[in-house]
Design a protein around this motif. Structure first.
Motif, short mmCIF file in Angstrom:
data_model
loop_
_atom_site.label_atom_id
_atom_site.label_comp_id
_atom_site.label_asym_id
_atom_site.label_seq_id
_atom_site.Cartn_x
_atom_site.Cartn_y
_atom_site.Cartn_z
N GLU A 19 0.85 -1.19 0.00
CA GLU A 19 0.00 0.00 0.00
C GLU A 19 0.89 1.24 0.00
O GLU A 19 2.11 1.17 0.23
CB GLU A 19 -0.94 0.00 1.21
N HIS A 22 -0.29 5.90 3.33
CA HIS A 22 0.19 6.63 4.52
C HIS A 22 1.56 7.22 4.20
O HIS A 22 2.53 6.48 3.99
CB HIS A 22 0.29 5.70 5.73
N ASN A 32 1.47 -3.66 4.28
CA ASN A 32 0.46 -3.76 5.31
C ASN A 32 0.24 -5.25 5.57
O ASN A 32 -0.36 -5.95 4.76
CB ASN A 32 -0.83 -3.07 4.82
N ASN A 35 -3.94 -8.80 9.28
CA ASN A 35 -4.10 -8.87 10.74
C ASN A 35 -4.31 -10.32 11.16
O ASN A 35 -5.41 -10.74 11.54
CB ASN A 35 -5.25 -7.96 11.19
N ARG A 67 2.94 -4.57 18.05
CA ARG A 67 2.81 -5.55 16.97
C ARG A 67 4.10 -6.37 16.89
O ARG A 67 4.88 -6.22 15.95
CB ARG A 67 2.56 -4.86 15.63
N TRP A 90 -0.06 6.26 11.62
CA TRP A 90 0.40 5.42 10.51
C TRP A 90 1.39 6.17 9.62
O TRP A 90 2.11 5.55 8.83
CB TRP A 90 -0.78 4.92 9.69
N ASN A 121 2.97 -1.79 9.81
CA ASN A 121 3.27 -1.47 8.41
C ASN A 121 4.78 -1.39 8.28
O ASN A 121 5.45 -0.72 9.07
CB ASN A 121 2.61 -0.16 8.00
#
Ligand code: GCU
Length: 138
Positions: A19, A22, A32, A35, A67, A90, A121
């Motif tokens: 992606e 951001h 990304n 999840n 994370r 982000w 990310n």
């Protein structure tokens, strides 16, 4: 010698998408992670000689929940659970470094999300050696 950058969007991605929504990433985007535990990005890294290197991951985590990821080199665990804490947004990118020993020639460096949130990310991996200008940031 100097450091070498490996963009996440050019790496092998399992359960993740490239992606660019951001700002602040380098290259053409970032990964990304899905999840889900087990999602990973694997970098093909070339080392001129065997020995210690610093692996610096540039990431963003716009949540307030860590994370954590495991990091492995050539299938061998280097860190079982490296923290990738919230960065505030982000669009706020930070770096975290891990020390590892690479083999001469080709290496695979894999960063795997260990929780149901997946990884942060991920923008890039920077690989630097003992004599390089880039030093660990953490
Ligand atoms: C949001 C954000 C993504 C991020 C995701 C996540 O959707 O826009 O960039 O990866 O949250 O929580 O993993």
């Amino acid at each position: 010698t100097n450091f070498t950058d490996y963009q996440a969007e050019s790496a092998t991605i399992s359960q993740g998408v490239v992606e660019s929504n951001h700002a602040g990433y380098t290259g053409s985007g970032f990964v990304n992670y899905d999840n889900v535990a087990g999602s990973y990005v694997e970098f093909a890294v070339s080392a001129a000689s065997a020995g210690p290197q610093t692996l610096t991951f540039r990431f963003a985590n716009g949540t307030t929940t860590d994370r954590p990821m495991s990091v492995s080199v050539n299938g061998t665990s280097v860190v079982a659970s490296q923290s990738f804490p919230g960065t505030g947004a982000w669009t706020t990118w930070q770096e975290i470094s891990v020390n590892a020993t690479l083999a001469a020639g080709g290496n695979t460096i894999r960063a795997t999300g260990t929780t149901a949130n997946g990884g942060p990310n991920l923008d890039r991996l920077r690989v630097s050696g003992p004599g390089d200008t880039e030093k660990p940031t953490a």
